[in-house]
Design a protein around this motif. Structure first.
Motif, short mmCIF file in Angstrom:
data_model
loop_
_atom_site.label_atom_id
_atom_site.label_comp_id
_atom_site.label_asym_id
_atom_site.label_seq_id
_atom_site.Cartn_x
_atom_site.Cartn_y
_atom_site.Cartn_z
N TYR A 1 1.71 1.19 -6.34
CA TYR A 1 3.27 1.30 -5.83
C TYR A 1 3.40 1.88 -4.23
N HIS A 2 1.88 1.84 -3.51
CA HIS A 2 1.63 2.42 -2.00
C HIS A 2 1.51 0.37 -2.07
N LEU A 3 0.84 -0.31 -2.08
CA LEU A 3 0.94 -1.06 -1.59
C LEU A 3 2.00 -2.67 -1.37
N SER A 4 1.83 -3.57 -0.57
CA SER A 4 2.60 -4.68 -0.25
C SER A 4 1.90 -5.66 -0.20
N SER A 5 2.39 -7.03 -0.26
CA SER A 5 1.96 -8.08 -0.39
C SER A 5 2.58 -9.47 0.36
N ILE A 46 -9.12 -17.79 8.72
CA ILE A 46 -8.91 -16.98 7.40
C ILE A 46 -8.73 -15.59 8.35
N SER A 47 -10.13 -14.33 8.57
CA SER A 47 -10.12 -13.38 8.48
C SER A 47 -9.90 -13.08 9.71
N GLN A 48 -9.65 -13.89 10.77
CA GLN A 48 -9.66 -13.37 12.65
C GLN A 48 -8.22 -13.67 12.42
N VAL A 49 -7.26 -13.96 12.13
CA VAL A 49 -5.73 -14.89 11.86
C VAL A 49 -4.88 -14.06 10.87
N ILE A 50 -5.36 -13.90 9.80
CA ILE A 50 -4.71 -13.25 9.04
C ILE A 50 -3.56 -11.97 8.83
N ASP A 51 -3.91 -11.28 9.62
CA ASP A 51 -2.86 -10.10 10.56
C ASP A 51 -1.88 -10.48 11.13
N PHE A 52 -1.88 -11.09 12.30
CA PHE A 52 -1.21 -12.01 13.12
C PHE A 52 -0.74 -12.68 11.96
N GLU A 53 -1.07 -13.26 11.17
CA GLU A 53 0.56 -13.76 10.32
C GLU A 53 1.11 -13.47 10.08
N ILE A 54 0.87 -12.23 9.24
CA ILE A 54 1.68 -11.26 8.92
C ILE A 54 3.04 -10.63 9.05
N GLU A 55 2.18 -10.53 10.62
CA GLU A 55 2.32 -9.09 11.27
C GLU A 55 4.55 -9.44 11.70
N GLY A 56 4.59 -11.32 12.02
CA GLY A 56 6.20 -10.91 11.75
C GLY A 56 7.19 -11.22 10.50
N ILE A 98 6.42 -8.31 7.87
CA ILE A 98 6.16 -6.53 7.62
C ILE A 98 7.20 -5.71 9.39
N PRO A 99 7.65 -4.86 8.32
CA PRO A 99 8.28 -3.89 9.54
C PRO A 99 7.62 -2.89 10.00
N PHE A 100 6.53 -2.85 9.84
CA PHE A 100 5.72 -1.72 10.52
C PHE A 100 4.49 -3.06 11.65
N SER A 101 3.75 -1.54 12.34
CA SER A 101 3.26 -2.33 14.15
C SER A 101 1.56 -2.73 12.93
N ILE A 102 1.50 -3.72 13.08
CA ILE A 102 0.26 -3.72 12.56
C ILE A 102 -1.35 -2.57 12.93
N LEU A 127 -3.24 -14.90 -0.51
CA LEU A 127 -2.81 -13.72 -0.64
C LEU A 127 -3.35 -12.06 -0.15
N CYS A 128 -2.19 -11.90 0.93
CA CYS A 128 -2.80 -10.34 1.85
C CYS A 128 -2.02 -9.62 1.53
N VAL A 129 -2.33 -8.19 1.30
CA VAL A 129 -2.29 -6.52 0.40
C VAL A 129 -2.45 -5.91 1.67
N TYR A 130 -1.79 -5.32 1.69
CA TYR A 130 -1.28 -4.19 2.98
C TYR A 130 -1.00 -3.01 2.31
N THR A 131 -1.48 -1.93 3.23
CA THR A 131 -1.20 -0.20 2.84
C THR A 131 -1.07 0.67 4.46
N ASN A 132 -0.11 1.33 4.33
CA ASN A 132 0.02 2.63 5.49
C ASN A 132 -1.84 3.20 5.95
#
Length: 205
Positions: A74-78, A91-101, A103-107, A127-132
């Motif tokens: 519940y602390h994760l989003s995907s 993929i490793s180089q660009v994945i963060d930039f791909e999801i930046e637009g 999500i409601p957070f700064s990368i 599938l990209c998973v992220y958390t604070n």
């Protein structure tokens, strides 16, 4: 050569620890313990797990060569991301930039990880998973202070599909693996032993 592994699940109801021995490709369960959380404590979850983690760290029966921890879902989003290439390095180089637009957070505020769901001739679906990051650090600091330094820090929504590697599952077609859970349901959509989608719903259970 055998290796002992301690798996820790930071659940919403309790902290569970499983100690196994791995020799070649075989796993043997050695010890298991479950330490309940105090449901009446006016503490955040990362504060509540510290007491149970102290008991686990002090238990000599749970000493292990490697520690693996499953982070609360519940602390994760995907997000599922489609990319016009198949190079793992790219993929490793660009994945963060791909999801930046998306999500409601700064990368800079989040930690991310990903797994490739499928490849085609010149496309990938990941599938990209992220958390604070600040929240993650609170959990990590509690573990490190007790010398429970994880070699692997996973997520329960992406650890769940691992059941397909050891269970009797359909060899063709789609199916779901579901964990109703204490505070939230988690589900993984599978095709054979391949993960296609995961989702944690933050209500119910």
């Amino acid at each position: 050569m055998s290796q002992t592994i301690l798996g820790i699940d930071l659940g919403s109801y309790s902290v569970k620890a499983l100690r196994v021995s791995r020799h070649m490709q075989e796993l043997q369960i050695l010890d298991y313990i479950e330490e309940p959380l105090n449901p009446h404590a006016r503490l955040t979850h990362e504060e509540q797990v510290r007491g149970p983690l102290e008991k686990i760290a002090a238990n000599p029966a749970l000493k292990a060569d490697v520690v693996c921890v499953s982070f609360p879902g519940y602390h994760l989003s995907s997000r599922v991301v489609d990319l016009p290439f198949t190079s793992t390095k790219k993929i490793s180089q660009v994945i963060d930039f791909e999801i930046e637009g998306q999500i409601p957070f700064s990368i800079e505020e989040i930690l991310t990880d990903y797994c490739v769901l499928e490849h085609s001739a010149n496309q990938s679906r990941a599938l990209c998973v992220y958390t604070n990051e600040e929240l993650f650090k609170k959990y990590y600091d509690s573990l490190a202070a007790l010398h429970l330094d994880p070699k692997y820090f996973g997520a329960d929504i992406t650890d769940l599909p691992a059941i397909a590697q050891i269970a009797r599952v359909p060899t063709a077609g789609y199916y779901a693996i579901c964990d109703i859970g204490h505070s939230k349901p988690t589900g993984a959509i599978m095709k054979g032993k391949e993960l296609k989608y995961v989702r944690t719903i933050g209500v119910g259970g």
